[in-house]
Design a protein around this motif. Structure first.
Motif, PDB file in Angstrom:
ATOM      1  N   GLN A 130       6.450  -0.709   3.280  1.00  0.00           N
ATOM      2  CA  GLN A 130       7.802  -0.770   2.529  1.00  0.00           C
ATOM      3  C   GLN A 130       7.794  -1.713   1.178  1.00  0.00           C
ATOM      4  O   GLN A 130       8.591  -1.265   0.265  1.00  0.00           O
ATOM      5  CB  GLN A 130       8.835  -1.530   3.670  1.00  0.00           C
ATOM      6  N   ALA A 131       7.072  -2.606   1.340  1.00  0.00           N
ATOM      7  CA  ALA A 131       6.882  -3.511  -0.008  1.00  0.00           C
ATOM      8  C   ALA A 131       6.321  -2.575  -0.985  1.00  0.00           C
ATOM      9  O   ALA A 131       6.703  -3.116  -2.096  1.00  0.00           O
ATOM     10  CB  ALA A 131       5.934  -4.731   0.534  1.00  0.00           C
ATOM     11  N   GLY A 132       5.367  -1.739  -0.576  1.00  0.00           N
ATOM     12  CA  GLY A 132       4.723  -1.096  -1.890  1.00  0.00           C
ATOM     13  C   GLY A 132       5.667  -0.210  -2.464  1.00  0.00           C
ATOM     14  O   GLY A 132       5.569   0.281  -3.758  1.00  0.00           O
TER      15      GLY A 132
ATOM     16  N   ILE B 223       7.716 -10.687  -0.700  1.00  0.00           N
ATOM     17  CA  ILE B 223       6.375 -10.133  -0.515  1.00  0.00           C
ATOM     18  C   ILE B 223       6.173  -9.254  -1.863  1.00  0.00           C
ATOM     19  O   ILE B 223       5.175  -9.124  -2.458  1.00  0.00           O
ATOM     20  CB  ILE B 223       6.359  -9.317   0.752  1.00  0.00           C
ATOM     21  N   ALA B 224       7.124  -8.094  -2.093  1.00  0.00           N
ATOM     22  CA  ALA B 224       6.775  -7.282  -3.160  1.00  0.00           C
ATOM     23  C   ALA B 224       7.067  -7.945  -4.716  1.00  0.00           C
ATOM     24  O   ALA B 224       6.170  -7.332  -5.528  1.00  0.00           O
ATOM     25  CB  ALA B 224       8.050  -6.142  -3.149  1.00  0.00           C
ATOM     26  N   GLY B 225       7.595  -8.815  -4.721  1.00  0.00           N
ATOM     27  CA  GLY B 225       7.861  -9.462  -5.927  1.00  0.00           C
ATOM     28  C   GLY B 225       6.519 -10.485  -6.409  1.00  0.00           C
ATOM     29  O   GLY B 225       6.423 -10.902  -7.504  1.00  0.00           O
TER      30      GLY B 225
ATOM     31  N   ILE C 136      -1.173  -5.614  -1.640  1.00  0.00           N
ATOM     32  CA  ILE C 136      -0.473  -4.757  -2.455  1.00  0.00           C
ATOM     33  C   ILE C 136      -1.101  -5.059  -3.906  1.00  0.00           C
ATOM     34  O   ILE C 136      -1.100  -4.154  -4.744  1.00  0.00           O
ATOM     35  CB  ILE C 136       1.297  -4.948  -2.715  1.00  0.00           C
ATOM     36  N   SER C 137      -1.416  -6.301  -4.342  1.00  0.00           N
ATOM     37  CA  SER C 137      -2.073  -6.473  -5.633  1.00  0.00           C
ATOM     38  C   SER C 137      -3.348  -5.701  -5.796  1.00  0.00           C
ATOM     39  O   SER C 137      -3.437  -5.150  -7.065  1.00  0.00           O
ATOM     40  CB  SER C 137      -2.492  -8.083  -5.730  1.00  0.00           C
TER      41      SER C 137
ATOM     42  N   ALA D  52       2.374   2.516  -1.713  1.00  0.00           N
ATOM     43  CA  ALA D  52       2.914   2.176  -0.372  1.00  0.00           C
ATOM     44  C   ALA D  52       1.965   2.804   0.648  1.00  0.00           C
ATOM     45  O   ALA D  52       1.710   1.913   1.651  1.00  0.00           O
ATOM     46  CB  ALA D  52       4.088   2.790  -0.315  1.00  0.00           C
ATOM     47  N   ARG D  53       1.461   4.047   0.491  1.00  0.00           N
ATOM     48  CA  ARG D  53       0.734   4.648   1.382  1.00  0.00           C
ATOM     49  C   ARG D  53      -0.513   3.915   1.437  1.00  0.00           C
ATOM     50  O   ARG D  53      -1.191   3.795   2.836  1.00  0.00           O
ATOM     51  CB  ARG D  53       0.396   6.157   1.073  1.00  0.00           C
ATOM     52  N   ARG D  54      -1.192   3.434   0.446  1.00  0.00           N
ATOM     53  CA  ARG D  54      -2.373   2.834   0.416  1.00  0.00           C
ATOM     54  C   ARG D  54      -2.576   1.438   0.904  1.00  0.00           C
ATOM     55  O   ARG D  54      -3.306   1.130   1.532  1.00  0.00           O
ATOM     56  CB  ARG D  54      -3.335   2.895  -1.014  1.00  0.00           C
TER      57      ARG D  54
END
Length: 464
Positions: free
Chosen positions: A319-321, A376-378, A405-406, A297-299
């Motif tokens: 948030q998605a992270g 987004i997260a999935g 995120i990927s 999430a932070r990165r």
């Protein structure tokens, strides 16, 4: 003062910013990112995000989704938490109306502490089996600690902590006798017992099933709780809803409106705290990757900022992270802990976590903000070349934040301490660049390489 640390998991720093999903017009591009200008031009002709107010995340909806997640498996959802929450609230309305809200939310998360057990909690029917598994034996205390970390949830936490205590003192974890256990604990106890033996899964055998636990009255729970449960059966339509998985989402949504969370939790900061519980439960499920969701999430937020995304979009990345791996709660613990090579079936089950993330955050019919975050997260395991999962999306079909995120998910898996450690930061960047255009968006991969070289950013991330 309420601590900003989940004492047995990891320190948390929670900004109180709103969620706005989608891609908005980018401005203030970072002068340190030489690919950002090209990235912006590549996006110039794409539709911009709706500039009207976007649907927000709410703590209540996220708690319901978390209850769903605790019961999810690759084959479907048990809906145990949702049924327990609804029936417990119905009983409380009759005999303890002042705490019915607390009992409802306690029901949603009463078994959250059992995450990490080798079977779903409803498969531990006998007391002996529950005591022998350390994850189950301590799950009431762990679940109470999770709820206590949320503002306004101390009463709900007390009910969770005591819902396996018995009236005659033979329960756990403390062996409390009689009224030493609050009434809410007994209400949760009788409801979870009834659902575990199958009473609420079919309206046709409700009465006969309840008769099988009638003799526990006076030993496990007091008579008034039993009488209230039996009287609640007069509402046949209610129990038809409880027994039908297709009707449960609307029933939960309606109850969330009738019984909103405490005011101190019903805000953006409260919703953010619940998102951190998602990450915390993933850590409990697989301790070998503890901290991965928070680091991702932070990165992700830092990379989005580095690429010139707006503050709102960067926060969406954060948030998605936090929730990108929440579907792993549905993967069998044996599979996650397996030391050797996974079988084809086991690998397929692990890959289902992406779809389970999407489904969990889309579990309610009127939570568009949560569903958007789930999409987004999935989709962070989609590949730029279209060979990823769960939907085989390619290139621009993949949400831009999912592509961010990927990259950061893969980077952390390669460099963080744990069972996946095998590369230095420099080596991880080389691997990511090698897969640019195949697994990763080339522009995101290049931006990640630049960010890792930026010592100031890396220092800030390590200090966070």
């Amino acid at each position: 003062m309420r601590s900003n640390k989940l004492i047995f998991l990891f320190p948390l720093s929670i900004p109180a910013r709103s969620l706005e999903y989608g891609i908005t017009a980018m401005s203030g591009l970072s002068p340190n990112c030489r690919v950002c200008g090209a990235f912006a031009l590549a996006r110039k002709n794409q539709p911009q995000a709706d500039k009207q107010e976007q649907p927000k995340l709410t703590a209540a909806q996220l708690l319901a989704a978390l209850g769903y997640l605790v019961d999810v498996t690759p084959g479907g959802c048990y809906y145990h938490a949702w049924r327990v929450a609804l029936v417990s609230q119905r009983i409380a309305a009759a005999i303890a109306p002042d705490v019915q809200r607390d009992i409802f939310y306690a029901g949603l998360l009463h078994d959250a502490g059992a995450v990490g057990a080798y079977k779903h909690i409803t498969r531990y029917i006998l007391m002996r089996d529950q005591i022998e598994d350390v994850h189950v034996r301590t799950h009431t205390q762990r679940g109470a600690a999770l709820l206590n970390w949320l503002p306004g949830m101390s009463a709900a936490a007390q009910f969770v902590a005591t819902h396996h205590e018995w009236w005659d003192g033979r329960g756990y974890p403390d062996g409390r006798v009689g009224t030493m256990t609050p009434l809410g604990g007994f209400i949760l106890g009788i409801t979870t017992t009834a659902d575990t033996v199958g009473c609420f899964r079919s309206i046709s055998n409700l009465r006969s099933c309840l008769s099988s636990i009638a003799t526990m009255t006076g030993h496990v729970w007091p008579k008034e709780v039993w009488v209230a449960l039996v009287r609640s059966m007069e509402d046949a339509e209610f129990y038809k809803t409880i027994a039908d998985p297709n009707l449960l989402p609307e029933a939960i949504s309606q109850k969330l409106k009738e019984l909103p969370v405490p005011e101190e939790l019903d805000n953006e900061k409260g919703a953010e705290r619940v998102l951190h519980l998602f990450a915390a439960l993933v850590d409990i499920k697989d301790p070998s990757t503890a901290g991965h969701s928070l680091r991702t999430a932070r990165r992700a937020k830092a990379l989005a900022e580095h690429m010139g995304y707006s503050e709102a979009d960067a926060h969406t990345a954060y948030q998605a992270g936090l929730v990108h791996d929440c579907g792993r709660l549905g993967v069998d613990t044996h599979t996650l802990n397996k030391a050797g090579r996974l079988s084809d079936k086991e690998m397929n089950d692990v890959r289902k976590h992406a779809q389970m993330t999407i489904e969990a955050l889309s579990c309610l019919p009127d939570a568009p903000g949560m569903a958007a975050l789930g999409n987004i997260a999935g989709h962070d395991h989609e590949r730029y070349d279209g060979m990823g999962y769960p939907d085989g999306l390619a290139g621009e079909e993949i949400h831009p934040i999912s592509r961010i995120i990927s990259v950061v998910d893969a980077y952390d898996s390669m460099v963080a301490s744990g069972k996946y450690r095998f590369l230095t930061p420099k080596g991880a960047v080389v691997r990511i660049l090698q897969d640019a255009g195949k697994q990763f968006d080339p522009q995101v991969a290049e931006a990640m390489a630049e960010m890792v070289k930026d010592e100031n950013i890396e220092v800030k991330l390590r200090a966070a």
